[in-house]
Write an enzyme that holds these catalytic residues in place. Structure first.
Site, PDB file in Angstrom:
ATOM      1  CB  CYS A   1       2.096   1.093 -10.694  1.00 53.07           C
ATOM      2  SG  CYS A   1       3.670   0.809  -9.858  1.00 53.07           S
TER       3      CYS A   1
ATOM      4  CB  CYS B   1       0.464   7.583   0.595  1.00 57.58           C
ATOM      5  SG  CYS B   1       0.936   6.757  -0.940  1.00 57.58           S
TER       6      CYS B   1
ATOM      7  CG  PHE C   1      -6.887   3.687   0.573  1.00 60.35           C
ATOM      8  CD1 PHE C   1      -6.971   5.071   0.554  1.00 60.35           C
ATOM      9  CD2 PHE C   1      -5.917   3.080  -0.187  1.00 60.35           C
ATOM     10  CE1 PHE C   1      -6.104   5.826  -0.218  1.00 60.35           C
ATOM     11  CE2 PHE C   1      -5.044   3.811  -0.964  1.00 60.35           C
ATOM     12  CZ  PHE C   1      -5.137   5.198  -0.978  1.00 60.35           C
TER      13      PHE C   1
ATOM     14  CD  GLU D   1     -14.094   6.631   6.518  1.00 60.38           C
ATOM     15  OE1 GLU D   1     -14.041   5.416   6.361  1.00 60.38           O
ATOM     16  OE2 GLU D   1     -14.560   7.179   7.540  1.00 60.38           O
TER      17      GLU D   1
END
Length: 1304
Positions: A48, A112, A813, A1271
């Site tokens: 990642c 974030c 989320f 959303e």
């Protein structure tokens, strides 16, 4: 000379470590030894990029330092001996931002923030070597860095501002704004004067200046030659000599050598998966042998040393091979390598020695029949083998490499005369690990051809295919290549997915034959041009500044400097670490648990579980023979004391009346396990690694029970989580009558898989016992109040003894609304048992295995339409895969009430069953059940359009809902702007022109097809019921600053930034004077879960009301002090006027005549997506995305556009690359960031444009006329689904077949 010490420089300071454990990684050392927590751990497998650091070594030939990006989570600490290591803390700080940190933070490239340090350091390593890279070089460098929040656009735009020429918005800096002044083809201005264009002006920011950076330490330049390294760890002894002769001598002197490694990266990773402390191993490493790190040209061959990395291997080819086509083809193959960081540190020889099909070099080596030089450590002799010889292993061995041999060099021709071709296909576009790779060579003079594919086990030469290829290349024969590939693939006939890989192999051969024949390859090109983004939004109203301004995220600077703290970064004295013991069975009785082997491991402190005194009395458990009978175990066990729970503690704490989401999942399994990954117990140890290894040593004996693993099995067994389904809309009689009256009746079914949240900060909790049985809990939760009550219930103590603290989340989320309980409950029990602070931070695989996901869904439907495609009646039955406990499943089932999506259906009935299966308990996920229903309607509308023979966009437009229509849920569409957004996106994207261009392109392209589609999104907000309440505490301090605590959690959505803007506007103070402190339940209690796109709505009102209340109190003093805020505060304090206020507010409905069950407003939008599909491989890429969203009057356009882009890309992953795999036992087969495919930088469209609707309809109760946005944008990704469908239908129609694409 031999040493056990390593010396390196870290951020300019010398560090010496004596006898580092060979299993100790650089990341673990940085984080847990030196407390440099800017280096984040998200995957722990090099997939990642969150842990990226820059490593520099001195290049003697070039007389300069060479910087590379590297994954600290997989790099053994011993590898950095003699290097300069730079972490994010070393290049800048909040008070002195580095240019990269400044551009990423100011460019809205963090949400974030968990992945941000990794992006910073990847860019840093690139710029230190190449201060003026191209946009393509920047994107290539970033392939190993993943982000789940932003959608990558702002990251790419910020970093491409360093490129030559730079990309991004010009901010009108060169003769005015072309977007504002330019005209579209129909003469409509692209931008009206009151609309702002672009979010950031990079021209005003610091330039990158290499001369101001940390210099490479002179000490390391003049350092003497390396010494032999000998280090002895808990389980591995490693010797790393400096010469081949010494290596040979050491090999002969040792009784056994278990591994001969180069870097040892892969070997260390594999060994770390073996839990036993008795897994002793002796390794030899070639990494310090300088002669194996050289590149020489001898007798027409390039000799590439085996100690070089994959990047250095490529550099050697690039610098020394004189055949351009040869070099370009190899570089094209490696352009799809999954990670630059791994490419920079892993050795090519280590990959080659495995002969694994997944490694590109193995397939390339075989196809080109390169040679390799081997050195025998026993005989001190050399031999040279061709690829055919090396890969001719016998007796089960994949290679002819003897256990006493090491690879010393690869021999590549300097001036090869044959043409070569390569191919690579992954699960997602661009850089990825290979599903199948291939390479081929053709010598025109001799007519000989070699073709190799990497599909299974080891690369395979396609002998029959090569024979046909020779005929076609020499004589232009039209011999069938497909049959030959099928014949060669017979050897794989019993392998998984062989049909799929065979079809990819056929495409690979077709591709490569074109290249070998001197023609252009027809597939999709991974190279991309500079990003061309655009952001248009309504200019701010100066009367309410800073509301309306596109300010960066309030913590963006700390995100990019690594100073932003997450749970695992909290420093607690004497902290111990817990690791979960997971079930390995989907459904079974626990017969016995034996932790003795784990408890014997050095550093292990305790084992904790729900063991009851009679666990081994099997007669009790065997009396529950049926599945239904097992469900009553909880009532029986609730009367029996547990070993590790204190008196009064609850093992099922969610079954309390004041927990709004009732769930029957236990903290630890009690007698029966119901899914693979369910926590059974936990090990507590001195460090994380010891705890995790020891947890795998706990022996659990099971008696298997029947398991239900799929929706189909659950439906057949009538295994439901409730006694009846959720039902909305018309009665059965009415819907049957409406369907019968419709001129055309269609029916069908469709399904959509689940989605893993893949937040980068895994579920984490740090539990700290205090005096008087009080507890402070740092936890990654979206539901702090629930966490407080659950912690108290587990220990049987009052809730006021527990304080929950949440500074921020590294992504949520929806997954941290209930998933946070999984590590926190065991940590509470463990900390209570040993009376010390305990941290439980889940490893990525444990997180994926144990936590819920987005619900897979199956739809069965009937639809009545007229001849134009107008929807008249729809009856839909949905099944959701719920999992083993209720979690959010019954609530998500109610979302069937939104099954009409953004369309108007005069007569509709929706029913939904939540299925009980022996899998993870699925949970909330961004957009909460709507992606499934929107997917259903998208599929249904496509079927309708096909039936009536009209373009898909026309049928969608025909059926769009309008202001005032009544939705299936019963709410009126209030303050609803979808038709306006649809019209604007058609104009904004020039949809008609795109459609014509697509049709023309598809007529002239046999293999690559394009599709363009528009889809809409709509979400009613706020959420009627108890969720419509927000809490805030506002404190005015005497120096004029403001502290605020709100009852919701910052998780990347920018809530704290918007709250700061609201408070600054309400109080009329500078934005910089306002500080949002961590969410803590001792400040704001009884709050609702953070989610549902309502945080700003509810808490923004609470903050505004509290500010207005405080202003009212100090108003007389403001007048007396001539408006001087600081003086007025002092005067008010002296007069005993309250300077802090706490408010809990609810959405005002009665004041605006809004019915209780109606949504006061709807956030809506539309997206136009253009895709390109390779119809032979299924590979596709986004060409352009245009989005128009109605967000009311945006409080912060930068944040809202970030949510739009990030949500869209997350939805794009759902509809394309992301898929959860299970094996036959119910175990998740791709539970890592390496194997689970979230979108990457290569999947971002070159043209990514977002416009916020200028004039919409607003509800008077909206906070500063803004609308929730978190959303709804995710649902716009259904446009990708539609565009792909159109492209594939175009290919199918050309092939004279009728295919309706379905995603299952």
């Amino acid at each position: 000379m031999t040493t056990s010490k390593i010396t390196f420089f870290l951020n300019g300071n010398e560090v010496t470590v004596d006898n580092p454990d060979p299993e100790l990684t650089l990341a673990t050392f940085l984080r847990y030894k030196l407390h440099l927590t800017g280096t984040k751990l998200a995957c722990e497998e090099g997939a990642c990029g969150s842990c990226t650091v820059a490593i520099a070594r001195w290049n003697k030939e070039e007389r300069k330092a060479k910087f590379v990006s590297a994954n600290a989570c997989i790099t053994p600490l011993y590898l950095v001996d003699g290097a300069l290591v730079l972490t994010v803390e070393g290049i800048g700080s909040q008070k002195r931002l580095h240019p990269i940190q400044e551009r990423l933070s100011s460019g809205n490239a963090t949400q974030c923030g968990f992945c941000s340090p990794g992006f910073v350091m990847t860019a840093y390593a690139l710029l230190r070597n190449n201060p003026s890279p191209t946009a393509d070089e920047i994107r290539s460098a970033l392939v190993g860095n993943l982000c789940r929040c932003t959608g990558y656009r702002p990251i790419l735009e910020a970093l491409e501002s360093f490129a030559r020429p730079s990309g991004g918005c010009c901010m009108g800096g060169k003769g005015g704004c072309p977007c504002k002044d330019g005209k579209s083809e129909n003469g409509v201005p692209e931008k009206s004067p009151d609309v702002a264009c672009g979010l950031v002006n990079y021209e005003q920011m610091q330039k990158f200046d290499e001369t101001s950076e940390i210099i490479f330490p002179p000490t390391l330049i003049v350092a003497s030659e390396q010494q032999t390294l000998s280090i002895n760890g808990k389980r591995i002894t490693l010797y790393s000599p400096t010469t081949l002769e010494e290596l040979s001598a050491k090999f002969k002197s040792l009784p056994n050598v278990d591994n001969i490694v180069s870097t040892g990266i892969l070997a260390r990773f594999n060994h770390s998966q073996v839990p036993s402390p008795a897994a002793r191993s002796t390794w030899l490493s070639i990494q310090r042998i300088e002669t194996l790190k050289k590149v020489d040209v001898v007798d027409g061959e390039i000799l590439i040393g085996s100690g070089l990395s994959i990047s250095e291997f490529l550099s050697a080819i690039r610098s020394n091979c004189k055949t351009a086509q040869y070099v370009d083809t190899i570089e094209e193959l490696y352009a799809k390598y999954s990670s630059d960081q791994v490419k920079n540190t892993a050795s090519w020889s280590g990959a080659l020695a495995t002969a694994a099909a997944k490694f590109d070099i193995c397939t390339l080596f075989l196809a080109l029949n390169w040679r390799v030089r081997l050195y025998n450590l026993s005989t001190s002799s050399y031999r040279t083998l061709t690829a055919d010889q090396l890969f001719s292993g016998v007796n089960g061995s994949k290679t002819a490499l003897a256990s006493s041999e090491v690879i010393t060099a690869l021999l590549v021709p300097v001036a090869p005369t044959h043409r070569i071709a390569s191919f690579k296909h992954g699960m997602r576009f661009g850089a990825d690990d290979a599903v199948l790779n291939a390479a081929a060579s053709y010598q025109a003079g001799t007519g000989s051809c070699r073709i190799a594919v990497g599909a299974y086990h080891k690369p395979l030469l396609l002998q029959k295919t090569a024979q046909i290829a020779e005929l076609r290349l020499k004589s232009g024969s039209s011999a069938d290549i497909s049959t030959a590939v099928e014949a060669d693939f017979e050897v794989f006939s019993d392998q998984k997915d062989v049909d799929y890989k065979r079809s990819i192999a056929k495409a690979a051969v077709i591709d490569m034959l074109s290249v070998l024949a001197g023609e252009e390859r027809d597939g999709l090109d991974v190279a991309r041009n500079a990003l061309e983004p655009l952001q248009l939004y309504k200019a701010a109203d100066d009367s309410i500044t800073p509301v309306g301004r596109p300010l960066r995220h309030a913590a963006a600077d700390r995100h990019t400097t690594g100073e932003a703290q997450y749970v695992d970064d909290v420093k607690i004295h004497d902290l111990k670490h817990a690791a979960l013991v997971h079930s390995t069975e989907a459904h079974a009785r626990i017969l016995s648990i034996d932790p003795s082997e784990a408890l014997a491991v050095e550093g292990v402190l305790a084992y904790v579980d729900a063991t009851v005194n009679f666990l081994n009395n099997l007669s009790l458990f065997r009396s529950f023979e049926t599945r239904d009978a097992c469900c009553i175990l909880s009532s029986v066990l609730s009367t029996i004391p547990f070993q590790d729970l204190p008196p009064g503690g609850l093992l099922r704490p969610c079954q309390q009346p004041f927990i709004h989401l009732q769930d029957n999942a236990p903290v630890f399994a009690e007698g029966v396990v119901e899914m693979v990954g369910q926590p059974i117990g936990c090990i507590v140890a001195e460090d994380v690694q010891t705890a995790r290894r020891a947890a795998k040593l706990v022996r659990v004996e099971y008696e298997r029970l029947p398991a239900i693993l799929t929706m189909e099995e659950a439906i057949a067994a009538r295994s439901y989580l409730s006694e009846k389904p959720e039902i909305y809309g018309k009665s059965e009689e009415d819907i049957e009558a409406a369907l019968k009256a419709a001129p055309i009746l269609l029916e069908g079914e469709c399904s959509i898989g689940g989605q893993e949240h893949m937040y980068f900060e895994t579920q984490s909790s740090v539990v700290v016992p205090m005096e008087n049985d009080e507890w402070t809990v740092y936890t990654s939760t979206q539901s702090p109040s629930d966490a407080q009550y659950l912690c108290a219930a587990i220990l049987g103590i009052p809730a006021n003894n527990v304080v929950i603290k949440v500074k921020r989340l590294g992504g949520g989320f929806g997954g941290k609304g209930t998933g946070d309980r999984i590590p926190r409950g065991p940590a509470m029990v463990a900390a209570n048992k040993i009376r010390k602070p305990v941290s439980c931070v889940l490893h990525r695989y444990d997180d994926v295995a144990a936590t819920g996901k987005r619900h897979p869904a199956l739809f069965k439907y009937r639809v009545g339409i007229d001849g134009d495609g107008r929807l008249l009646a729809v009856h839909v039955l949905e099944y959701l895969q719920g999992g083993y406990s209720t979690d959010h499943s019954l609530s998500v089932a109610t979302v069937i009430q939104y099954a009409d999506a953004c369309f108007h259906v005069p007569a509709m009935r929706g029913e939904c069953w939540a299925l009980k299966t022996n899998t993870t308990s699925n949970t909330a996920f961004r957009a909460y059940g709507r992606p499934q229903t929107f997917f259903f309607m998208e599929t249904l509308i496509a079927k309708v359009a096909q039936r009536v023979g009209r373009p898909l966009n026309e049928v969608k437009r025909l059926n769009l809902a309008r202001e005032g229509d009544i939705a299936l849920c019963g709410s009126r569409f209030n303050n609803f702007c979808l038709p306006e957004c649809w019209n604007e996106v058609e104009r904004f994207s020039q949809f008609d022109k795109l459609q014509k261009e697509c049709d023309a392109f598809n007529k002239n392209s046999a293999r690559i097809k394009r599709g363009v589609a528009i889809s809409g999104t709509v979400q009613g907000l706020t959420i009627p019921g108890f969720m419509e309440q927000g809490t805030a505490l506002v404190q005015l301090l005497l120096d004029g600053t403001v502290r605020i605590n709100v009852g919701t959690v910052e998780m990347g959505q920018g809530l704290n930034t918007k709250i700061t803007q609201i408070a600054a506007a309400a109080l009329n103070v500078p934005y910089e004077k306002v500080l949002i402190i961590e969410m803590a339940t001792d400040k704001t209690a009884n709050t609702v879960e953070s989610g549902g796109s309502i945080g700003t709505d509810i808490c923004g009102h609470a903050v505004k009301k509290a500010c207005e209340k405080l202003l009212e109190g100090i108003k007389p003093h403001m007048e007396q002090c001539d408006g001087d805020f600081v003086k007025a505060l002092a005067a008010a304090w002296m007069a005993k006027v309250p300077l802090q206020a706490s408010e809990t507010v609810s959405v005002e409905r009665k004041a605006h005549a809004m019915p209780d069950n109606d949504h006061p407003y709807f956030t809506s939008g539309a997206a136009c997506v253009l895709v390109e599909v390779d119809c032979l491989t299924g590979e596709h890429k986004l060409k352009s995305v245009d989005i128009v969203m109605d967000v009311g009057d945006s409080i912060n356009p930068a944040l809202d556009i970030g949510q739009i882009e990030g949500g869209f890309i997350q939805g794009y992953g759902l509809t394309t690359s992301e898929e959860i795999g299970y094996d036959e036992s119910g175990r998740i087969s791709n539970g890592s960031l390496y194997s689970y495919k979230i979108p990457t930088v290569h999947m971002v469209p070159e043209h990514f444009r977002v416009k916020l609707l200028e004039k919409g309809r607003n509800y008077p109760g909206q906070i500063y006329r803004s609308k929730g946005i978190g959303e709804p944008p995710l649902l716009l990704a259904t446009a990708v689904h539609s565009a792909l469908r159109i492209a594939i239908d175009s290919y199918s129609s050309n092939a004279n077949s009728s295919v309706l694409l379905t995603f299952c």
